[in-house]
Design an enzyme around this catalytic site. Structure first.
Site, PDB file in Angstrom:
ATOM      1  N   HIS A 125      10.286   2.520   3.022  1.00  0.00           N
ATOM      2  CA  HIS A 125      10.674   1.538   2.006  1.00  0.00           C
ATOM      3  C   HIS A 125       9.827   1.759   0.756  1.00  0.00           C
ATOM      4  O   HIS A 125       8.608   1.917   0.848  1.00  0.00           O
ATOM      5  CB  HIS A 125      10.460   0.124   2.551  1.00  0.00           C
ATOM      6  CG  HIS A 125      10.615  -0.959   1.519  1.00  0.00           C
ATOM      7  ND1 HIS A 125       9.539  -1.610   0.959  1.00  0.00           N
ATOM      8  CD2 HIS A 125      11.713  -1.486   0.946  1.00  0.00           C
ATOM      9  CE1 HIS A 125       9.974  -2.514   0.085  1.00  0.00           C
ATOM     10  NE2 HIS A 125      11.289  -2.457   0.059  1.00  0.00           N
ATOM     11  N   HIS A 171       8.860   0.426  -9.307  1.00  0.00           N
ATOM     12  CA  HIS A 171       9.325  -0.845  -8.755  1.00  0.00           C
ATOM     13  C   HIS A 171       9.628  -1.767  -9.922  1.00  0.00           C
ATOM     14  O   HIS A 171       8.708  -2.329 -10.528  1.00  0.00           O
ATOM     15  CB  HIS A 171       8.263  -1.440  -7.833  1.00  0.00           C
ATOM     16  CG  HIS A 171       8.792  -2.496  -6.930  1.00  0.00           C
ATOM     17  ND1 HIS A 171       7.990  -3.391  -6.272  1.00  0.00           N
ATOM     18  CD2 HIS A 171      10.052  -2.802  -6.553  1.00  0.00           C
ATOM     19  CE1 HIS A 171       8.725  -4.203  -5.539  1.00  0.00           C
ATOM     20  NE2 HIS A 171       9.985  -3.855  -5.693  1.00  0.00           N
TER      21      HIS A 171
END
Length: 589
Positions: A125, A171
């Site tokens: 992830h 991110h």
């Protein structure tokens, strides 16, 4: 000299005294039974390997090789002028790397010809993050480390760079610093198959305009070349097998047309692209992945957005459709409605859906069998909830017990849940793919599907005996556990699996001993051994503070070798110690 000083001196003397870790009683008795005149020949060892260790396929040649290896190690000892073992040499063999708890040498054990949906896949992830989800650096280093450990699904979040002419991996909506897409692709190309030759799946979180999507297509094609897998069709009714996809890289994301739909939400439901985003009004209530860069694009050029989109749609869409869309061999889909709607199995196509951990937990409360039936043909990816800003993880068994193939983990942080992940993928030769058990792939009588919440009868019982441990004095400083005395070790042993099978037990504490002998035995009734993992942890007891960590491992019960085995322990990260091992016995009854 005062009494106080005298006591301190005695403590320091204890610190460096090692007790002799001779063979346990069981080992002595077995040696006596399987030897003659206090020596064990290769023929004797072969009989021991078959009758005690359960190695039915062991050959006399393997026994001879084992004896030769131990003799070579102990060649300075005068007794070893012949090809035989004495008690100490036999004990050393049992405690050696020649006698591990999993198949040796590691090899692929599963049938690899089934569709991809029939396998658990080692999944990362936000694979580019070096630390937390908010402010850590983005780098190729964690990607490389994950690939070296056998991870088979790498996730990249793609955003426009500051000048809107290139692609950053970052991110989104956080303070994390970006890394360039081309650097990530080059690292993946170099390390994709160092640990496994089975396919690498590249999941792309796409927050790009069509112009940048076209650029991604060009970069991916130029970087991966013939290694890149093309499905050749927009829809397929069954995924190809891992065997047929060896040494191939597979791209998985949503088709680009979803990003040109102005009616879609700007937000990515999953709390994954930005922990500070709020859920939009039309966000899917079940947490199915939604993402659309339209609003992001607006923020780039608010006054000219309509003109920009009209231009892009007219001049770039065709090119994107022909190149970018063709890269997508595993299509991720956004489905509307409730859980029963998005779990509907479409016989005309297979797809991938992503759910955050909390949404999966909610879904399986009342729809466990629907989830399992869906995953028999389709792919389900589970990812951490957005509040895990520290990059912690969740219990992977929830996903695995319901057939989820891609249980996505933060590989840069460590803890018990990651140890379970590492344990599962020690199976099948560490290739990153583990065949799901039949109970998750087949419908039972009257179309009944396995339900993890319904208790089943005990299928088998695992007996575990913890004999002793050794190696800490070699891998740790003498003062690591206690400044004044040897450590006080104990072992925690248990099962992680379906709820009815999960339990932890522990041995007694052995005080002041670097080579502790416990000789404690435990029994674990297993209703679903196909999904059970054996958890092992060693701790050093501390009366006043938190107990110190002394090693851990996690082993798939469904591949556990019976008999007396040397179990290597690992550190917090999952790296194997050089010397620390436990001697244990495993039996199924």
């Amino acid at each position: 000299m005062s009494k106080q000083t005298y006591r301190v001196c005695l403590c320091f003397r204890r610190q460096f005294k090692l007790r002799e870790g001779g063979p346990p009683v069981d080992i002595k008795e077995l040696f006596s039974h399987y030897s003659e005149n206090r020596v064990m020949t290769p023929e004797h060892l072969h009989r021991f390997m078959v009758e005690v260790q359960g190695d039915d396929k062991a050959t006399k040649e393997e026994a001879e090789a084992a004896v030769d290896a131990i003799i070579k190690e102990l060649k300075h000892h005068p007794i070893f002028h012949r090809r035989v073992l004495n008690l100490d040499a036999f004990f050393r063999y049992l405690f050696s790397d020649l006698n591990p708890p999993l198949p040796f040498p590691p090899k692929v054990m599963n049938d690899m010809e089934a569709p991809l949906s029939h396998y658990f896949v080692y999944t990362g992830h936000n694979s580019y993050l070096t630390g937390n989800q908010i402010s850590s650096n983005c780098s190729v280093v964690p990607i490389i480390e994950a690939l070296k450990r056998g991870v088979r699904v790498i996730e990249l979040d793609m955003w426009p760079n500051s000048t809107k002419d290139d692609i950053d991996i970052v991110h989104g909506g956080t303070l994390t610093s970006p890394v360039k897409l081309n650097q990530c692709l080059e690292a993946i190309k170099t390390y994709a198959f160092v640990a496994s030759e089975y396919p690498l799946i590249l999941t792309l979180e796409d927050h790009l305009t069509p112009l940048l999507q076209a650029k991604v297509a060009k970069m991916v094609i130029e970087t991966f070349g013939d290694v890149l897998y093309y499905s050749g069709s927009d829809t397929i009714t069954e995924y190809p097998s891992p065997e047929s996809l060896k040494k191939r890289i597979i791209v998985s994301t949503k088709p680009p047309k979803e990003y040109l739909d102005k009616t879609n939400s700007m937000e990515k439901n999953d709390e994954e692209s930005s922990v500070k985003m709020k859920t939009s009004p039309d966000d899917d209530p079940w947490g199915v992945e939604i993402c659309n860069p339209i609003e992001k694009h607006k923020s780039l050029n608010e006054d000219q957005v309509d003109e920009s989109f009209q231009y892009e749609e007219e001049t770039v869409k065709q090119n994107t459709e022909l190149e970018y869309k063709q890269l997508i061999a595993i299509q991720a889909r956004k489905l509307k409605g409730g859980v029963k709607d998005w779990l509907h199995d479409d016989p005309t196509a297979v797809m991938r859906i992503s759910l955050r951990e909390t949404r999966l937990e909610k879904a399986v409360e009342n729809h466990a069998t629907d989830v399992i039936r869906f995953t028999q043909r389709n792919l389900l990816r589970v990812f951490p909830k957005g509040s895990r800003v520290d990059s912690s993880n969740y219990n992977p068994l929830v996903g695995w017990c319901h057939g989820a193939q891609m249980v996505a983990f933060n590989m840069q942080t460590h803890g018990r849940f990651l140890w379970l992940m590492q344990g599962m993928f020690r199976a099948n030769g560490g290739c990153g793919y583990v065949k799901k058990p039949d109970l998750l792939l087949k419908n039972g009588p009257d179309d009944k599907v396995f339900d993890p919440k319904i208790p089943l009868p005990v299928k088998k019982t695992l007996k575990v005996k913890v004999y002793m441990g050794d190696g800490w004095h070699l891998d740790f400083k003498r003062t690591h556990f206690d400044i004044y005395s040897p450590p006080d070790f104990y072992v925690k042993v248990g099962i992680a699996g379906v709820e009815t099978d999960s339990v932890m037990k522990k041995t007694k504490i052995i005080q002041d001993d670097w080579t502790p002998k416990w000789e404690d035995e435990f029994q674990f009734p297993l209703t679903v051994p196909e999904l059970a993992l054996l958890r092992i942890e060693v701790h050093e007891y501390d009366k006043t503070e938190k107990d110190d960590f002394g090693g851990q491992t996690c082993l798939p019960v469904f591949e556990l070798r019976t008999g007396i085995r040397a179990v290597p322990l690992h550190d917090h990260k999952g790296d194997k110690y050089n010397s620390v091992k436990l001697l244990m016995r495993f039996e199924f009854v």
